[in-house]
Scaffold this motif. Structure first.
Motif, PDB file in Angstrom:
ATOM      1  N   SER A  91       0.349   2.991 -10.231  1.00 31.18           N
ATOM      2  CA  SER A  91      -0.547   4.205  -9.857  1.00 31.18           C
ATOM      3  C   SER A  91      -0.056   4.708  -8.432  1.00 31.18           C
ATOM      4  O   SER A  91      -0.290   3.849  -7.682  1.00 31.18           O
ATOM      5  CB  SER A  91      -2.012   4.069  -9.986  1.00 31.18           C
ATOM      6  N   PRO A  92       0.308   5.971  -8.249  1.00 28.57           N
ATOM      7  CA  PRO A  92       0.668   6.474  -6.934  1.00 28.57           C
ATOM      8  C   PRO A  92      -0.633   6.470  -6.096  1.00 28.57           C
ATOM      9  O   PRO A  92      -0.413   6.290  -5.060  1.00 28.57           O
ATOM     10  CB  PRO A  92       1.218   7.855  -7.207  1.00 28.57           C
ATOM     11  N   GLU A  93      -1.829   6.508  -6.661  1.00 24.46           N
ATOM     12  CA  GLU A  93      -3.002   6.751  -5.813  1.00 24.46           C
ATOM     13  C   GLU A  93      -3.311   5.245  -5.204  1.00 24.46           C
ATOM     14  O   GLU A  93      -3.524   5.175  -4.043  1.00 24.46           O
ATOM     15  CB  GLU A  93      -4.255   7.197  -6.512  1.00 24.46           C
ATOM     16  N   VAL A  94      -2.987   4.365  -6.204  1.00 29.58           N
ATOM     17  CA  VAL A  94      -3.339   2.584  -5.673  1.00 29.58           C
ATOM     18  C   VAL A  94      -2.195   2.615  -4.652  1.00 29.58           C
ATOM     19  O   VAL A  94      -2.531   1.971  -3.549  1.00 29.58           O
ATOM     20  CB  VAL A  94      -3.010   1.887  -6.894  1.00 29.58           C
ATOM     21  N   ALA A  95      -0.786   2.804  -4.597  1.00 31.42           N
ATOM     22  CA  ALA A  95       0.241   2.598  -3.866  1.00 31.42           C
ATOM     23  C   ALA A  95      -0.174   3.126  -2.638  1.00 31.42           C
ATOM     24  O   ALA A  95       0.232   2.705  -1.356  1.00 31.42           O
ATOM     25  CB  ALA A  95       1.580   3.053  -4.389  1.00 31.42           C
ATOM     26  N   GLN A  96      -0.437   4.485  -2.688  1.00 30.30           N
ATOM     27  CA  GLN A  96      -0.686   5.302  -1.467  1.00 30.30           C
ATOM     28  C   GLN A  96      -2.030   4.473  -0.371  1.00 30.30           C
ATOM     29  O   GLN A  96      -1.556   4.276   0.840  1.00 30.30           O
ATOM     30  CB  GLN A  96      -1.419   6.636  -1.787  1.00 30.30           C
ATOM     31  N   ARG A  97      -3.073   3.987  -1.218  1.00 33.25           N
ATOM     32  CA  ARG A  97      -4.016   3.279  -0.404  1.00 33.25           C
ATOM     33  C   ARG A  97      -3.657   2.123   0.086  1.00 33.25           C
ATOM     34  O   ARG A  97      -4.041   1.736   1.227  1.00 33.25           O
ATOM     35  CB  ARG A  97      -5.255   3.069  -1.361  1.00 33.25           C
ATOM     36  N   ALA A  98      -2.430   1.387  -0.687  1.00 35.70           N
ATOM     37  CA  ALA A  98      -2.084   0.168   0.052  1.00 35.70           C
ATOM     38  C   ALA A  98      -1.121   0.394   1.122  1.00 35.70           C
ATOM     39  O   ALA A  98      -1.365  -0.324   2.343  1.00 35.70           O
ATOM     40  CB  ALA A  98      -1.328  -0.525  -1.358  1.00 35.70           C
ATOM     41  N   LEU A  99      -0.315   1.414   1.039  1.00 34.38           N
ATOM     42  CA  LEU A  99       0.546   1.539   2.245  1.00 34.38           C
ATOM     43  C   LEU A  99      -0.224   1.870   3.327  1.00 34.38           C
ATOM     44  O   LEU A  99       0.015   1.661   4.325  1.00 34.38           O
ATOM     45  CB  LEU A  99       1.532   2.767   1.729  1.00 34.38           C
ATOM     46  N   THR A 100      -1.140   3.000   3.199  1.00 38.62           N
ATOM     47  CA  THR A 100      -1.896   3.456   4.398  1.00 38.62           C
ATOM     48  C   THR A 100      -2.739   2.296   5.107  1.00 38.62           C
ATOM     49  O   THR A 100      -2.538   2.110   6.266  1.00 38.62           O
ATOM     50  CB  THR A 100      -3.035   4.399   3.693  1.00 38.62           C
ATOM     51  N   ALA A 101      -3.398   1.249   4.239  1.00 39.69           N
ATOM     52  CA  ALA A 101      -3.984   0.295   4.865  1.00 39.69           C
ATOM     53  C   ALA A 101      -3.053  -0.627   5.596  1.00 39.69           C
ATOM     54  O   ALA A 101      -3.374  -1.245   6.581  1.00 39.69           O
ATOM     55  CB  ALA A 101      -4.939  -0.094   3.886  1.00 39.69           C
ATOM     56  N   HIS A 102      -2.018  -0.751   5.036  1.00 38.76           N
ATOM     57  CA  HIS A 102      -0.865  -1.861   5.430  1.00 38.76           C
ATOM     58  C   HIS A 102      -0.406  -1.209   6.800  1.00 38.76           C
ATOM     59  O   HIS A 102      -0.282  -2.076   7.765  1.00 38.76           O
ATOM     60  CB  HIS A 102       0.160  -2.041   4.627  1.00 38.76           C
ATOM     61  N   LEU A 103      -0.341   0.020   6.833  1.00 38.64           N
ATOM     62  CA  LEU A 103       0.388   0.613   8.164  1.00 38.64           C
ATOM     63  C   LEU A 103      -0.641   0.484   9.191  1.00 38.64           C
ATOM     64  O   LEU A 103      -0.362   0.163  10.340  1.00 38.64           O
ATOM     65  CB  LEU A 103       0.612   2.039   8.061  1.00 38.64           C
TER      66      LEU A 103
END
Length: 214
Positions: A91-103
């Motif tokens: 899911s792009p929403e899951v990926a977006q949250r993961a990337l944001t938190a990672h950064l």
């Protein structure tokens, strides 16, 4: 955002998936991509895995002082534009949250991170076991003189998912010429006229075969 092997590594995103379709020989990829002699390919998976089955982060642009005109002063901020390509099933929403938190978690020295999302798009994987795909395969075999195989593409057209959701029984086939030598989207992109001829013939043969199949 990469481990020592060069794998894209974002906390919460699986980077171990395998591509199940046609393999992409490393030597062919090196030639297609114009990789310089002596440069090693990144990642612990195959070329197909890295391109089509796993997430990949690309830095598209960076805003910071250029060398020409720079001064002996510390600049308080910098900016980058990046793209996260995700494979089908994520899911792009899951990926977006993961990337944001990672950064945010990776920011060193107390650096403050601001993130602005420009756009998101869902990955798409077509079903290839229907009559239209069989008709397309037969048409390509006749037009190109070789069997059609299943490869991936490094980006999706979000409209495909709209079509798939709106018409769940439909088969979705995009027609285009995108062999590596075409350099699609590059300033010097071009298309071999022989490819255009072959694709035109493919479409005509496909319409004949699909009309009979239907």
């Amino acid at each position: 955002m990469r481990d020592p092997d060069g794998n894209t590594t974002v906390e919460g995103l699986d980077n171990t998936r395998r591509w199940e379709g046609q393999p992409y020989p490393p030597e062919q990829f090196v030639e297609d991509a114009g990789v310089l002699e002596g440069v090693s390919l990144l990642g612990s998976g195959s070329v197909s895995d890295m391109l089509w089955a796993r997430p990949a982060v690309t830095i598209l642009g960076i805003d910071c002082p250029p060398v020409v005109g720079s001064a002996a002063a510390i600049v308080p901020r910098a900016a980058a534009r990046l793209n996260l390509r995700i494979p089908p099933g994520l899911s792009p929403e899951v990926a977006q949250r993961a990337l944001t938190a990672h950064l945010r978690a990776a920011a060193p020295w107390g650096v403050q991170v601001g993130i602005e999302v420009e756009a998101t798009g869902s990955p798409f994987r077509a079903a290839t076991d229907g009559p239209a795909y069989r008709a397309m395969g037969a048409a390509m075999l006749e037009a190109f003189g070789r069997p059609m195989v299943s490869l991936g593409q490094g980006g999706s057209i979000p409209l495909c998912n709209v079509f798939a959701d709106t018409y769940p029984e439909a088969e979705i086939i995009l027609i285009g010429v995108e062999e590596p030598q075409a350099l699609i989207h590059a300033p010097n992109e071009s298309v071999d006229p022989h490819e255009i001829n072959a694709m035109a013939l493919t479409e005509a043969l496909f319409l004949q075969r699909y009309a009979v199949a239907g």
